[in-house]
Design an enzyme around this catalytic site. Structure first.
Site, PDB file in Angstrom:
ATOM      1  N   GLY B 248      16.727  47.882  55.481  1.00 47.31           N
ATOM      2  CA  GLY B 248      16.063  48.412  56.660  1.00 47.31           C
ATOM      3  C   GLY B 248      14.543  48.342  56.580  1.00 47.31           C
ATOM      4  O   GLY B 248      13.962  48.007  55.545  1.00 47.31           O
ATOM      5  N   HIS B 249      13.915  48.703  57.688  1.00 44.67           N
ATOM      6  CA  HIS B 249      12.460  48.616  57.822  1.00 44.67           C
ATOM      7  C   HIS B 249      11.754  49.574  56.875  1.00 44.67           C
ATOM      8  O   HIS B 249      12.060  50.743  56.814  1.00 44.67           O
ATOM      9  CB  HIS B 249      12.010  48.861  59.257  1.00 44.67           C
ATOM     10  CG  HIS B 249      12.637  50.040  59.928  1.00 44.67           C
ATOM     11  ND1 HIS B 249      12.105  50.596  61.053  1.00 44.67           N
ATOM     12  CD2 HIS B 249      13.749  50.773  59.656  1.00 44.67           C
ATOM     13  CE1 HIS B 249      12.856  51.599  61.445  1.00 44.67           C
ATOM     14  NE2 HIS B 249      13.857  51.726  60.622  1.00 44.67           N
ATOM     15  N   GLY B 250      10.785  49.024  56.170  1.00 44.76           N
ATOM     16  CA  GLY B 250       9.951  49.855  55.312  1.00 44.76           C
ATOM     17  C   GLY B 250      10.551  50.171  53.954  1.00 44.76           C
ATOM     18  O   GLY B 250       9.992  50.955  53.196  1.00 44.76           O
TER      19      GLY B 250
END
Lengths: 354, 354, 354
Positions: B248-250
C-alpha cells in the site's frame, strides 16, 4: 437469432431430453436468465432441492428446465410455462446457453500489428490479434486464438484450439495441451520465487524448469503459475483455476481439480485428482493433498490431507470438527467466566486466566 | 552445451569447493534436476538434515552436491556418483544452475514497434522489446532490458541492469535502483487507495508521492506497489517480493526482506530489515515490524512486532503460544463438555455454554 | 508552479475556509508533505484526535491545515506556521493537493499505433494512447482517456470522462458509467468461474451476461470483475475497489462501497450501500451484506450480515464478541490447564483434553 424451444431441445440432446416435457406454444427463445428475472423469450432453469421452487410459481420465463420432480412439472404447466425435465437441469442450461449464444471463432489470420519471430510456426486456422508478440521457436496449434496484447516469450508450445486472452503472458519453455484457456493478465511460466540466503543477501536460484498444462486446463484472470528451479510445474488435464490464484514452482496438480479465486499454493505441493479448494485457501510448501479432498474457504493446509477428506480452518482440521470448534470459539468468553466461577466456588485459584 | 563436473566446480569456486570431492569419471553435465528424478548428465544436490538422504542411495544422478557429512559422501562414492561436499549445497546448486544455464542478455537495440517519447534517454546496451511504450522524461540505465508490452509512464528512472518483464507497468515518478527486476503484469507506482468520506461520497485524495525501489529489489508477477499521497513508498535494497503481493501507499520496507505470495501490506506500515512474511500474511495500516521478524502464513499483524520475533495467527501472537492455542482450539468441544460435566458434578449451573 | 497559501485557501473554499486562520508571511507552497517531514514550501495537515499533535510543535512545514481546536491553533502560531482551521482538515488537504498538483488531461487524439475497429465511435476530446486496441461496436464517451496498452474487446461502452490505465482489459459487453477509473492490469467483464461437474469432467457454463459499473466507480490495479452466466454483475455508483480484488460473477454491490486490497467476493453475493470490507476479507457465494456494514480485515462472511453491523473473524461474528473471543483464544492453554487441575482436585477424570 432466436431458437424454438423444441429445436433447442434437439440441440442439447446429449444431456438426455427424452424425459417428460411440455412444449406449450413452443416459444421462441433468445437468451437465458435467472428464474426470478426471466421474461418473454427467455429460458431459465431450476435445480433439484427446491431452494428456488417458490420462484417457479411467479416466473415469467418463456421456458424452464426442471429436475425430475412431478410437482414442479405440474406447477410449471399450471403457470403456462414450456418445460422439460432433466436429470441435471444445470448441465442442460449450460448446453442451452451454448446453443443460444454461439461464439463464432475469430477468423484465421495474423493482424499486421502482431510481431512474430520468423522461427515460430503457426498451425492452420490460427487467429493472432492486434499487438500480439510471439518470440522465437514457438509452436501454435491448429485453431488457436491469441487475443490482443498477449505475449509469448521464446519456445512456447500451444496445442490445438487453445485460447489466450488479452495481455496474458507465457514465459519461455511453457507447454500447453489442447483446448487450454488462459484468461487476461494471467502469467504462466514465470520464474519461481527461489532465493538462497547468503551473508550478502538473497541469491537467486535460477529457475530452469518449465510449466506444463495438460489438455483442457483453464487459468483465470491475473493468476500466476511459476516454473521451478528444475523439473516441471504441472497442472493435470481438465483442471480449472479461477482468478488471482498463485501456483508456486514445482507444484503438481492432478486431473480435474478446481481452485477458486485467490487460492495460493506454495512451491512443491502435490495435489491429487479432483481436489477442490475454495476461495483464499493456502497450501504450504510440500504439502500433499489426496484425490477428491476438499478444503473450505480460507483454510490453510500444511502436511498431508487424506483422499476424500473435507478440511477447514487454519491449521486445517476435519470440517466436522472445525464446525464444532468454531461454534465453541464464539462462546470462549463464557467458558472463561465459568472457569473463574468454578474456581471461586471451590475456594481456590489454579492460575487460570483472569 | 554441457560442462565437465570438474570444470563446473572451477566455475562455482566462490562458494568454496576446496572441500572433499570425488570426481569419478568426471561426468559431462547438461542440467540440474531433483535427486529422485536426476539421471545421466544431470546434477542434483542434497542439503544437511537428511530428509532426502534415502534418495541418495537410489539416485541415478551423474553428480551431486553434498553437505559436509562423511557418511553421505561414502554413500555417494559407493553408488558411483561424482560428488563434492560444500558448506551450503543449495547455494552451490544455485551457482551451478547459473553456470549450466547461462541467460544471454538480449541484444542492445530498440524494436521498431516500440513507442518512445523523444525526451527519454536510453543508456548504453539497453534492450527495448516489441510494443514497449515509454513516456516523456524517462531515464533507462545502462544494460537494462524492457520486455514486450511493458509500459513506462512519464518521469520513470531505471538504474543500470534493470529488467522489466512483459506487460508490467511503471507509473509516473517511479524510481528503480540498479539490478531491479519487475516481473510480468506487476504494477509499480500506481495511485494509492486514498479516499476521504464526504456527505456526497468518497473524495479521492490525490496521490502525489512516488515509489522508490532501491538496488536489487525484485517484484513478482501481478504484484502492486502503490504511491502515496505525499512522500514515498520505499522498498529497501535487496528485498524480494513474490507474486500477487499488495504494498500500500507509503509503506516502508527495509533491506533484504522477503514477502511470499499474496501478502498484503496496508498503507503506512513500516517494516525493518530482513523481515520475512509467509504467504497470505496481512499487515494493517501503520503497523510496525522490527528487524528480522518472521510472520507465518496467513497471520494478520496489527500494532507492533518486536525485532526478531516470530508471530502467527490473527491477531498475530508469538508463534510458540499460537501453536499451543491452535492445538487447544481443536479440543474446544471437549473442553466445553468437561466444563458442563464439572458443573453438573458440583450441582450448579454457572451460566456457561451449553 | 507554486501558489500562495492565501490563494490556495480561495481555491479550496468548497470545504469551508471562513474559519480562523493565520496567514503569517503567506508562504509560497509547492507541494504537500506529512507533518513530520514537511519543510519550507510544503503544506501539511493535522486531524482532530491529536495522535500527531506533538509533531506540530516540531514541524518545519510552511503551512498547516488544522482541526477546530484552539490550543493547536495557538501552538501553530507560536511555531510561526501559517495555518487555517477546518472542520475536516483531511478533506481540505485532498482539495489542496489537487490544486497544487493539477493533472493536465492528456490531449485529445488517437496515437497512430492504436488499433481501433472502424465501427467504434469516439466522443469529443477522447485520448487514445499508444498500442491501445479497441474492438468492434464500442462507444467511448466524451473526454475519456485510454492509456497505453489497454484492450477493449467488442461492444464495450464507456461513459464520459472515464480513465482506463495501461494494460487494463475490458471484455465484451462491459458498460461503464461516467467518471469511472480502471487501474492498470485490472480486468473487467471476463468469464465468471462457472463449471458444471459431469462424469467426463468440468463442463463450462457459458457466461453470457455482462458487467455494469455505475458512475464514478474505481477499480484498482490487478482487480478482476467477472461477468455472469446470465444477467449482470453490477457495481453501484461511487464504489471504490482497491488492488487485487476478485468480484465474482453476478455479484451486486451497492453505492458508495469501499473494498480494500485482496478482498474476494464469490459469485452471487449481494452487498448493500456503503459497505466497507477491509483487506483480505472473503465473502461466500450468495452471502448478503446490509447497508453500511463493516467487516474487519481477513474476516470471512457466509450467510447474512445485518445493516450497520461490524463483523470480524471466520466465520464472521459481531466485532465486539470477536475481540473478546480472540483475547480468550490466546489464553486457551491456561484454560485447558485449569480444567485439568479442577478435575484432579475433584478426584475425577471427565474425559477432557490432556
Amino acid at each position: 437469432m432466436g431458437m424454438r424451444f423444441s429445436d433447442l431441445l434437439t440441440r442439447i440432446s446429449q444431456v438426455g431430453v427424452a424425459t417428460p416435457r411440455h412444449l406449450g406454444p413452443d416459444p421462441e427463445l433468445l437468451l437465458g436468465q435467472s428464474l426470478e428475472l426471466a421474461g418473454p423469450g427467455q429460458l431459465a432453469f431450476l435445480e433439484a432441492g427446491h431452494a428456488m421452487a417458490s420462484a417457479l410459481a411467479a416466473s415469467n420465463a418463456a421456458a424452464v428446465l426442471l429436475p425430475l420432480e412431478a410437482d414442479l412439472q405440474r406447477q410449471a404447466t399450471e403457470r403456462g410455462l414450456a418445460w422439460v425435465a432433466l436429470a441435471d437441469p444445470r448441465l442442460g442450461f449450460a448446453e442451452a446457453l451454448g446453443a443460444l449464444n454461439p461464439r463464432p471463432r475469430p477468423p484465421a489470420g495474423v493482424h499486421p500489428s502482431a510481431v512474430i519471430d520468423p522461427s515460430t510456426r503457426l498451425g492452420a486456422g490460427v487467429h493472432v490479434g492486434p499487438r500480439v508478440v510471439i518470440g522465437a521457436g514457438c509452436l501454435i496449434g491448429h485453431g488457436s486464438t491469441l487475443h490482443p496484447g498477449c505475449v509469448l516469450y521464446e519456445d512456447v508450445h500451444l496445442g490445438e484450439d487453445c485460447e489466450v486472452h488479452a495481455n496474458a503472458v507465457l514465459h519461455p519453455g511453457t507447454r500447453l495441451g489442447r483446448r487450454c484457456v488462459i484468461h487476461s493478465a494471467a502469467v504462466i511460466g514465470s520464474e519461481g520465487f527461489g532465493f538462497v540466503p547468503t551473508p550478502s543477501g538473497w541469491r537467486k536460484m535460477p529457475q530452469t524448469g518449465r510449466v506444463v498444462l495438460e489438455d483442457a486446463v483453464e487459468v483465470g484472470c491475473g493468476s500466476m503459475v511459476d516454473r521451478p528451479a528444475v523439473g516441471e510445474t504441472r497442472l493435470g488435464e481438465g483442471s480449472k483455476i479461477d482468478n488471482l490464484v498463485h501456483v508456486g514452482h514445482g507444484v503438481h496438480l492432478g486431473r480435474g481439480c478446481a481452485l477458486a479465486a485467490q487460492v495460493g499454493i506454495a512451491g512443491g505441493a502435490v495435489l491429487g485428482n479432483g481436489v477442490i479448494l475454495a476461495g483464499q485457501v493456502g497450501v504450504a510448501n510440500r504439502a500433499r493433498i489426496g484425490d477428491r479432498a476438499i478444503a473450505s474457504s480460507k483454510s490453510g493446509i500444511h502436511g498431508e490431507v487424506a483422499a476424500g477428506e473435507v478440511v477447514s480452518g487454519y491449521p486445517a482440521i476435519p470440517n466436522r470438527l472445525w464446525l464444532r470448534c468454531s461454534a465453541a470459539f464464539s462462546r470462549l468468553p463464557e467458558m472463561a467466566r465459568t472457569l473463574r466461577l468454578l474456581q471461586a466456588r471451590l475456594g481456590t485459584d489454579l492460575g487460570g486466566p483472569d
